[in-house]
Design an enzyme around this catalytic site. Sequence first.
Site, PDB file in Angstrom:
ATOM      1  N   ASN A 286     -11.149  -2.796  -4.993  1.00 35.68           N
ATOM      2  CA  ASN A 286     -10.420  -1.820  -5.813  1.00 35.68           C
ATOM      3  C   ASN A 286     -11.135  -1.503  -7.134  1.00 35.68           C
ATOM      4  O   ASN A 286     -10.786  -0.524  -7.810  1.00 35.68           O
ATOM      5  CB  ASN A 286      -8.984  -2.288  -6.090  1.00 35.68           C
ATOM      6  CG  ASN A 286      -8.063  -2.192  -4.878  1.00 35.68           C
ATOM      7  OD1 ASN A 286      -7.146  -2.992  -4.692  1.00 35.68           O
ATOM      8  ND2 ASN A 286      -8.296  -1.206  -4.010  1.00 35.68           N
TER       9      ASN A 286
ATOM     10  N   ASP B 203       0.825  -1.212   0.000  1.00 36.52           N
ATOM     11  CA  ASP B 203       0.000   0.000   0.000  1.00 36.52           C
ATOM     12  C   ASP B 203       0.859   1.262   0.000  1.00 36.52           C
ATOM     13  O   ASP B 203       1.987   1.263   0.506  1.00 36.52           O
ATOM     14  CB  ASP B 203      -0.916  -0.018   1.237  1.00 36.52           C
ATOM     15  CG  ASP B 203      -2.069   0.966   1.096  1.00 36.52           C
ATOM     16  OD1 ASP B 203      -2.428   1.317  -0.045  1.00 36.52           O
ATOM     17  OD2 ASP B 203      -2.614   1.387   2.139  1.00 36.52           O
TER      18      ASP B 203
END
Length: 242
Positions: free
Chosen positions: A66, A18
């Site tokens: 996502n 991330d």
Amino acid sequence: MKNPDQGGGPRHIAIIMDGNGRWARERGLRRIDGHRAGIDAIRRTVEACDDLGVEMLTLYAFSTENWKRPPTEVRALMKLLVDYLRDESDLLMEHGVRLGFLGDRRRLPVTARRELERVLDRTSGNRRGRLNLALNYGGRDEVVRAARSIARDVSAGRLDLTRLDEHTFASRLDTAGLPDPDLLIRTGGEMRVSNFLLWQTAYTELWFTPVYWPDFDKTHLTQAILDYRGRRRRFGALDPGP
Ligand code: IPE
Ligand code: IPE
Ligand code: MG
């Protein structure tokens, strides 16, 4: 300092990669530039795992959530991942690494699925290391898909419900036959699991770093491994006596 090359695990490391977007924003770049730099970090990490004796690496590349991102970003990410697979398959062969896939491949674009299946097939005989790519992966989605497959077999009379135990359930997950991760790393500073490996991380050691994924390198990985080796895993039992 202990030598990170010595034994003691972890054998299997999972990473929530991330911080690509924030890495790019801080440099005045586009989010996609951050994802591109993230691909270089994947390359470095695969090499570093080989150097440090980590047998299995599982990377969270794209979650079932996502898809909520703008279509341009989703498309660019998919393209980067396909290009990565295409460019990297020689290196995976060189390092004796077998590719694995976690997630629901049915929703992937055809080109991505085709490339993925080609590399899965090409590397299927490799035994030295293993790289699992979690793509269109969600822990809850995986558990529901497993439950469906069990329900189908029970209603068809192929599976006796009274024989269903944790072992049988785990064999229906995308990670069937793989050991649970010993260590889960999340870069980018957030302290959450974001729907990654919900079943498999029941007793995994967690390690968080504020470092954005594109900046993650062998030094950070080594630190995570050394920290892991300093921990005591009890699995609910007591420490052995003196
Ligand atoms: C991780 O970086 C990559 C994916 C989720 C695909 P992000 O894109 O989430 O980066 P941040 O969290 O916005 O910085
Ligand atoms: C987790 O990162 C998913 C991947 C790294 C593929 P996100 O950026 O999607 O997670 P949240 O939204 O911050 O929880
Ligand atoms: Mg993020």
